[in-house]
Design a protein around this motif. Sequence first.
Motif, PDB file in Angstrom:
ATOM      1  N   LYS A 123      -2.094   1.864  -2.814  1.00 59.89           N
ATOM      2  CA  LYS A 123      -0.631   1.972  -2.917  1.00 59.89           C
ATOM      3  C   LYS A 123       0.047   2.025  -1.554  1.00 59.89           C
ATOM      4  CE  LYS A 123      -0.678   5.785  -5.396  1.00 59.89           C
ATOM      5  NZ  LYS A 123      -2.127   5.936  -5.600  1.00 59.89           N
ATOM      6  N   THR A 124      -0.461   2.865  -0.679  1.00 58.27           N
ATOM      7  CA  THR A 124       0.217   3.071   0.604  1.00 58.27           C
ATOM      8  C   THR A 124       0.169   1.815   1.462  1.00 58.27           C
ATOM      9  OG1 THR A 124      -0.252   5.442   0.560  1.00 58.27           O
ATOM     10  CG2 THR A 124       0.274   4.472   2.690  1.00 58.27           C
ATOM     11  N   THR A 125      -0.998   1.182   1.533  1.00 63.62           N
ATOM     12  CA  THR A 125      -1.116  -0.037   2.332  1.00 63.62           C
ATOM     13  C   THR A 125      -0.202  -1.118   1.787  1.00 63.62           C
ATOM     14  OG1 THR A 125      -3.400   0.477   2.953  1.00 63.62           O
ATOM     15  CG2 THR A 125      -2.712  -1.827   3.107  1.00 63.62           C
ATOM     16  N   THR A 126      -0.230  -1.321   0.464  1.00 65.11           N
ATOM     17  CA  THR A 126       0.597  -2.375  -0.137  1.00 65.11           C
ATOM     18  C   THR A 126       2.080  -2.077   0.040  1.00 65.11           C
ATOM     19  OG1 THR A 126      -1.146  -2.777  -1.769  1.00 65.11           O
ATOM     20  CG2 THR A 126       1.034  -3.677  -2.246  1.00 65.11           C
ATOM     21  N   THR A 127       2.477  -0.835  -0.190  1.00 65.37           N
ATOM     22  CA  THR A 127       3.888  -0.459  -0.044  1.00 65.37           C
ATOM     23  C   THR A 127       4.361  -0.672   1.388  1.00 65.37           C
ATOM     24  OG1 THR A 127       3.652   1.192  -1.807  1.00 65.37           O
ATOM     25  CG2 THR A 127       5.544   1.426  -0.339  1.00 65.37           C
ATOM     26  N   ASN A 259      -7.868 -19.578   1.824  1.00 67.16           N
ATOM     27  CA  ASN A 259      -6.465 -19.288   2.121  1.00 67.16           C
ATOM     28  C   ASN A 259      -5.824 -18.408   1.053  1.00 67.16           C
ATOM     29  OD1 ASN A 259      -6.166 -20.971   4.479  1.00 67.16           O
ATOM     30  ND2 ASN A 259      -6.303 -22.734   3.108  1.00 67.16           N
ATOM     31  N   VAL A 260      -4.849 -17.623   1.465  1.00 63.28           N
ATOM     32  CA  VAL A 260      -3.984 -16.917   0.525  1.00 63.28           C
ATOM     33  C   VAL A 260      -2.935 -17.910   0.052  1.00 63.28           C
ATOM     34  CG1 VAL A 260      -2.258 -15.103   0.258  1.00 63.28           C
ATOM     35  CG2 VAL A 260      -4.344 -14.656   1.562  1.00 63.28           C
ATOM     36  N   ARG A 261      -2.854 -18.090  -1.277  1.00 63.01           N
ATOM     37  CA  ARG A 261      -1.932 -19.059  -1.842  1.00 63.01           C
ATOM     38  C   ARG A 261      -1.099 -18.418  -2.934  1.00 63.01           C
ATOM     39  NH1 ARG A 261      -5.961 -24.319  -2.104  1.00 63.01           N
ATOM     40  NH2 ARG A 261      -5.606 -24.930   0.055  1.00 63.01           N
ATOM     41  N   ILE A 277      -5.991 -12.392   8.320  1.00 59.01           N
ATOM     42  CA  ILE A 277      -5.458 -11.084   7.922  1.00 59.01           C
ATOM     43  C   ILE A 277      -6.114 -10.004   8.770  1.00 59.01           C
ATOM     44  CG2 ILE A 277      -5.231  -9.438   6.027  1.00 59.01           C
ATOM     45  CD1 ILE A 277      -5.200 -11.813   4.118  1.00 59.01           C
ATOM     46  N   LYS A 278      -5.304  -9.177   9.387  1.00 62.09           N
ATOM     47  CA  LYS A 278      -5.832  -8.252  10.393  1.00 62.09           C
ATOM     48  C   LYS A 278      -6.541  -7.046   9.790  1.00 62.09           C
ATOM     49  CE  LYS A 278      -4.576  -5.960  14.709  1.00 62.09           C
ATOM     50  NZ  LYS A 278      -3.517  -5.767  15.725  1.00 62.09           N
ATOM     51  N   ILE A 279      -6.063  -6.538   8.655  1.00 60.19           N
ATOM     52  CA  ILE A 279      -6.643  -5.307   8.112  1.00 60.19           C
ATOM     53  C   ILE A 279      -8.023  -5.579   7.518  1.00 60.19           C
ATOM     54  CG2 ILE A 279      -4.609  -3.873   7.782  1.00 60.19           C
ATOM     55  CD1 ILE A 279      -4.233  -5.045   5.056  1.00 60.19           C
ATOM     56  N   LYS A 280      -8.890  -4.594   7.602  1.00 62.89           N
ATOM     57  CA  LYS A 280     -10.311  -4.715   7.316  1.00 62.89           C
ATOM     58  C   LYS A 280     -10.617  -4.487   5.831  1.00 62.89           C
ATOM     59  CE  LYS A 280     -14.605  -2.753   9.296  1.00 62.89           C
ATOM     60  NZ  LYS A 280     -15.070  -3.911  10.059  1.00 62.89           N
ATOM     61  N   GLY A 281     -11.569  -5.265   5.284  1.00 69.62           N
ATOM     62  CA  GLY A 281     -12.099  -4.974   3.949  1.00 69.62           C
ATOM     63  C   GLY A 281     -11.542  -5.857   2.847  1.00 69.62           C
ATOM     64  N   ALA A 288      -3.083  -7.376   0.199  1.00 71.27           N
ATOM     65  CA  ALA A 288      -2.268  -8.437   0.798  1.00 71.27           C
ATOM     66  C   ALA A 288      -1.769  -9.409  -0.268  1.00 71.27           C
ATOM     67  CB  ALA A 288      -3.084  -9.181   1.851  1.00 71.27           C
ATOM     68  N   LEU A 289      -2.625  -9.745  -1.229  1.00 71.31           N
ATOM     69  CA  LEU A 289      -2.215 -10.639  -2.318  1.00 71.31           C
ATOM     70  C   LEU A 289      -1.082 -10.021  -3.133  1.00 71.31           C
ATOM     71  CD1 LEU A 289      -5.760 -11.794  -3.482  1.00 71.31           C
ATOM     72  CD2 LEU A 289      -3.989 -13.289  -2.544  1.00 71.31           C
TER      73      LEU A 289
END
Length: 459
Positions: A123-127, A259-261, A277-281, A288-289
């Motif tokens: 939640k926190t990362t996505t928000t 790719n992210v599409r 994408i910079k963040i790991k995992g 990110a999606l």
Amino acid sequence: MVKQTEFANKKVLVLGAGVSGISVACILRNLGAAVTLSDAKPAGQLGKDFSALQSAGIVLALGNQQAELLHGVEYLVLSPGISIYIPLVAAAREQGITVMSEVEVAYRLSEAPIVAITGTNGKTTTTTLVGEMLKTTGREVAVGGNIGAALSEQALAVKPDGILVAEISSFQLEGVVNFRPHIAAVLNITPDHLDRHRTMDIYQRMKEQIFNKQQAADYIILNYDDPVVRDMAKRAAGKAVYFSLTQSLAAGAFVEDGNVRISWNGKKTDICAVSDIKIKGGHNIENALAACAIGYFAGVRPEAMAAILKTFAGVEHRLEFVAEIDGVAYYNDSKGTNPESSIKALKAFDEQIILIAGGRDKNTDLTEFMQVAKEKTAHVILLGEAQQRFAEAAARQDIKNVHQVFSFDEAVTLAHSVAQPPQVVLLSPACASYDMFDNYEQRGKAFKDLVHRLVSLKP
């Protein structure tokens, strides 16, 4: 503003003298409500100076909470830490008093549209990602809820032509009434907070409150790879939009050809390469999606999404790099408060891990967590109230090098002594923090302070 007059001259009881409770009490008082702020703990245990609240005309009722507090009350407002199952809430409902969460107050005050994000993990990362993406549109953006400032405070701060981005927990959703975000997202559902919600069915129903009041003009963003979440589309009135890490979708956000599409109305749009994408995992690719799907329907340009994904370094306390000491990297994942979250953290590393885990036990199943720990760790260091149950679960999986300690200082010192490069030291507790700390942020800060002390001791 019309929305703000709802609480004027009303008698309101706010339960919970934490950050959200104090904020909403002050806001409602400023809007003309007669406000009482109550907490089950006496003032001496809360460790706060309430003199400014009292000067503002807020009545304090700290300590024993008796039914007499409800006399004449028209609204009962719950802080996130206050369960809807306590006797005072039941008594309020019996008396016909409107019970609502602080998030519901924020919704009733907000003149701006709301984007709301929930799920067990991410939640926190996505928000935060969504907030950064939306800033590129030039609109005023406020972010709050289960992250940062109380949502009611942010609701008043943002203008009608802005947008309010909210991280929403299951606790906050317990007390929503009319809450209707224009765009809502459910990231995933795995066992968590069963000590409060009692069953997975209830926990899921609380999460679904995020879209229960949506209408056909709204959007619900759902994780296609989570069968429980995917099924929620059947009960959603808004337009269901999926995101998937594993499937190419006819419509939605997904990974294809590296790719992210995003595909919508027959048109495919590339955002960026997954490798950019910079963040790991892998779990952060999912985040990110979800953020891209939300951003797309909130009017963010694809190139702006890409720029954010390429530079966003993550959020504090979530796989946060702290320091490197003698070739060993130290990571703070204090926000890993359940086994599923910590599993994702463990899987994010190729290196062998010295894992520090334990805390306030949520009594969730530990089987998969320990299976992954067996594969990924060189040492497991356990502390807190849950350490014995965790140690027993580790023994059932025949995990070697399991240590039990009694303080954070001891845990970090031991991790430092056993770690060898290129191993990493990872704090990912798979537990709540309340046995030793006020919150996961305080726990993460303690870990970082101890690691930085080790750095300062280097010759």
